[in-house]
Design an enzyme around this catalytic site. Structure first.
Site, PDB file in Angstrom:
ATOM      1  N   SER A   1      29.713   3.695  69.484  1.00 35.77           N
ATOM      2  CA  SER A   1      30.030   5.105  69.293  1.00 35.77           C
ATOM      3  C   SER A   1      30.636   5.284  67.908  1.00 35.77           C
ATOM      4  O   SER A   1      30.859   4.317  67.175  1.00 35.77           O
ATOM      5  CB  SER A   1      31.022   5.570  70.361  1.00 35.77           C
ATOM      6  OG  SER A   1      30.472   5.441  71.655  1.00 35.77           O
ATOM      7  N   LEU A   2      30.932   6.536  67.543  1.00 39.46           N
ATOM      8  CA  LEU A   2      31.595   6.824  66.285  1.00 39.46           C
ATOM      9  C   LEU A   2      32.990   7.361  66.551  1.00 39.46           C
ATOM     10  O   LEU A   2      33.197   8.141  67.487  1.00 39.46           O
ATOM     11  CB  LEU A   2      30.802   7.860  65.480  1.00 39.46           C
ATOM     12  CG  LEU A   2      29.469   7.402  64.887  1.00 39.46           C
ATOM     13  CD1 LEU A   2      28.764   8.573  64.226  1.00 39.46           C
ATOM     14  CD2 LEU A   2      29.670   6.267  63.895  1.00 39.46           C
TER      15      LEU A   2
ATOM     16  N   LYS B   1      25.022  15.024  62.015  1.00 40.02           N
ATOM     17  CA  LYS B   1      24.998  14.310  63.293  1.00 40.02           C
ATOM     18  C   LYS B   1      24.053  15.051  64.232  1.00 40.02           C
ATOM     19  O   LYS B   1      24.372  16.128  64.739  1.00 40.02           O
ATOM     20  CB  LYS B   1      26.401  14.214  63.897  1.00 40.02           C
ATOM     21  CG  LYS B   1      26.491  13.321  65.121  1.00 40.02           C
ATOM     22  CD  LYS B   1      27.937  13.145  65.566  1.00 40.02           C
ATOM     23  CE  LYS B   1      28.028  12.153  66.732  1.00 40.02           C
ATOM     24  NZ  LYS B   1      27.314  12.637  67.930  1.00 40.02           N
TER      25      LYS B   1
ATOM     26  N   ARG C   1      19.795   4.013  73.533  1.00 45.40           N
ATOM     27  CA  ARG C   1      21.127   3.462  73.296  1.00 45.40           C
ATOM     28  C   ARG C   1      21.753   2.982  74.599  1.00 45.40           C
ATOM     29  O   ARG C   1      22.414   1.954  74.639  1.00 45.40           O
ATOM     30  CB  ARG C   1      22.026   4.511  72.640  1.00 45.40           C
ATOM     31  CG  ARG C   1      23.463   4.014  72.449  1.00 45.40           C
ATOM     32  CD  ARG C   1      24.366   5.089  71.854  1.00 45.40           C
ATOM     33  NE  ARG C   1      25.723   4.577  71.691  1.00 45.40           N
ATOM     34  CZ  ARG C   1      26.657   4.626  72.629  1.00 45.40           C
ATOM     35  NH1 ARG C   1      26.389   5.172  73.807  1.00 45.40           N
ATOM     36  NH2 ARG C   1      27.861   4.133  72.415  1.00 45.40           N
TER      37      ARG C   1
ATOM     38  N   GLU D   1      17.601   9.163  65.946  1.00 49.45           N
ATOM     39  CA  GLU D   1      17.661  10.119  67.051  1.00 49.45           C
ATOM     40  C   GLU D   1      16.271  10.637  67.381  1.00 49.45           C
ATOM     41  O   GLU D   1      15.562  11.150  66.509  1.00 49.45           O
ATOM     42  CB  GLU D   1      18.564  11.305  66.685  1.00 49.45           C
ATOM     43  CG  GLU D   1      20.009  10.944  66.444  1.00 49.45           C
ATOM     44  CD  GLU D   1      20.799  10.752  67.734  1.00 49.45           C
ATOM     45  OE1 GLU D   1      20.365  11.264  68.788  1.00 49.45           O
ATOM     46  OE2 GLU D   1      21.868  10.104  67.664  1.00 49.45           O
TER      47      GLU D   1
ATOM     48  N   LYS E   1      29.835   7.704  56.120  1.00 44.36           N
ATOM     49  CA  LYS E   1      29.892   6.244  56.095  1.00 44.36           C
ATOM     50  C   LYS E   1      30.261   5.780  54.695  1.00 44.36           C
ATOM     51  O   LYS E   1      29.905   6.430  53.695  1.00 44.36           O
ATOM     52  CB  LYS E   1      28.522   5.629  56.452  1.00 44.36           C
ATOM     53  CG  LYS E   1      28.005   5.942  57.833  1.00 44.36           C
ATOM     54  CD  LYS E   1      26.651   5.268  58.037  1.00 44.36           C
ATOM     55  CE  LYS E   1      26.067   5.559  59.398  1.00 44.36           C
ATOM     56  NZ  LYS E   1      24.735   4.922  59.572  1.00 44.36           N
TER      57      LYS E   1
ATOM     58  N   LYS F   1      33.456  16.301  63.735  1.00 43.20           N
ATOM     59  CA  LYS F   1      32.785  17.110  64.750  1.00 43.20           C
ATOM     60  C   LYS F   1      32.991  18.608  64.503  1.00 43.20           C
ATOM     61  O   LYS F   1      34.049  19.037  64.038  1.00 43.20           O
ATOM     62  CB  LYS F   1      33.326  16.756  66.134  1.00 43.20           C
ATOM     63  CG  LYS F   1      33.107  15.307  66.530  1.00 43.20           C
ATOM     64  CD  LYS F   1      31.713  15.065  67.046  1.00 43.20           C
ATOM     65  CE  LYS F   1      31.564  15.579  68.463  1.00 43.20           C
ATOM     66  NZ  LYS F   1      30.253  15.268  69.041  1.00 43.20           N
TER      67      LYS F   1
END
Length: 272
Positions: free
Chosen positions: A11-12, A37, A59, A92, A195, A219
């Protein structure tokens, strides 16, 4: 079929303010790689020595997921073969919002529809959903930066998630720019991923059991609504903690019907 990932799909770590983002960025050297994201189904695609798609896995719980290789061949922009294998790419799988609107009334939201589409018993049925794949990581190529990973991927025919390399003093501006564009895009976003661009910093910083230390997700604030608390149930966790769960009148948020919500447990109530 359940398949273990060679390296966990972690996860992040999340943040919701500029201060937390700046503190994270101060922990490493070099510029920052920024990308949206995507709210889709995270998956790993493995290509063999001859560059052929050999395995597609969701995942799952991060350690192992479900294989959907036959279905993956019907994702519209996922290359069946590449020139430079072997390699693992991650990204994704998603349904464009313009496609989702053509199924009006059939499904609740694009993400859940995508999850069901890649599990069709007849793989050819996956083609009906016109799914796409946005790459966000490459594993197994000798490059020095995140940016170089994506240049390699585009050269192989993948669609790379839109991205840019930013100086550390412009990170919050990047987040605001994506937030402003959010409603005009053909894909659902739920935040912005940052990142460390230098892979040498990835190796130095490492990861916890939950998330890599060299990445963070800023987020967006979630959609909210008003409902009525109808009852309270009590949930007991594996550690024995007892937490109240609110049963609420159904409310629709982001295309999903919500009927339960977490409430503060006794320890938090005392703390407050």
């Amino acid at each position: 079929e359940k398949v273990f990932h060679d390296a966990p799909m972690l996860s992040l770590e999340k943040c919701y303010d500029d201060e937390t983002l700046a503190k994270w960025a101060a922990s490493f050297e070099g510029d920052v790689f920024e990308s949206p994201k995507i709210d889709g189904v995270a998956a790993s695609m493995k290509y063999d020595d001859e560059g052929r798609l050999a395995l597609a896995v969701t995942r799952g719980d991060g350690r192992r997921g479900e294989a959907f290789t036959a279905n993956a061949r019907f994702i519209t922009d996922l290359p069946a073969e590449i020139a430079d294998g072997p390699v693992e790419v991650r990204g994704e799988v998603y349904m464009p919002l313009s496609v989702f609107r053509t199924f009006e009334g059939e499904f609740s939201n694009p993400r859940n529809t995508t999850a069901g589409a890649i599990k069709q018993k007849d793989p050819r049925g996956t083609a009906r959903y016109r799914l796409q794949f946005l790459l966000y990581d490459v594993i197994g190529k000798d490059v020095d930066t995140e940016d170089a990973k994506h240049r390699w991927a585009v050269a192989q025919g993948f669609t790379s998630v839109e991205h840019q390399v930013l100086a550390k003093d412009n990170l919050a501006g990047g987040h605001q720019a994506w937030l402003a564009r959010r409603d005009s895009l053909d894909v659902e976003l739920d935040g912005v991923v940052y990142k460390a661009n230098l892979l040498s910093e990835h190796a130095r910083m490492g990861a916890t059991a939950h998330h890599p230390r060299y990445a963070i997700a800023y987020k967006f604030q979630g959609e909210s609504g008003v409902s009525t608390l109808e009852a309270v149930e009590w949930s007991v966790s594996r550690t024995g903690a007892i937490t109240p769960v609110g049963i609420i009148a159904p409310v629709f948020l982001s295309g999903a019907q919500v009927t339960r919500c977490s409430l503060h447990n006794l320890a938090i109530m005392r703390q407050l």
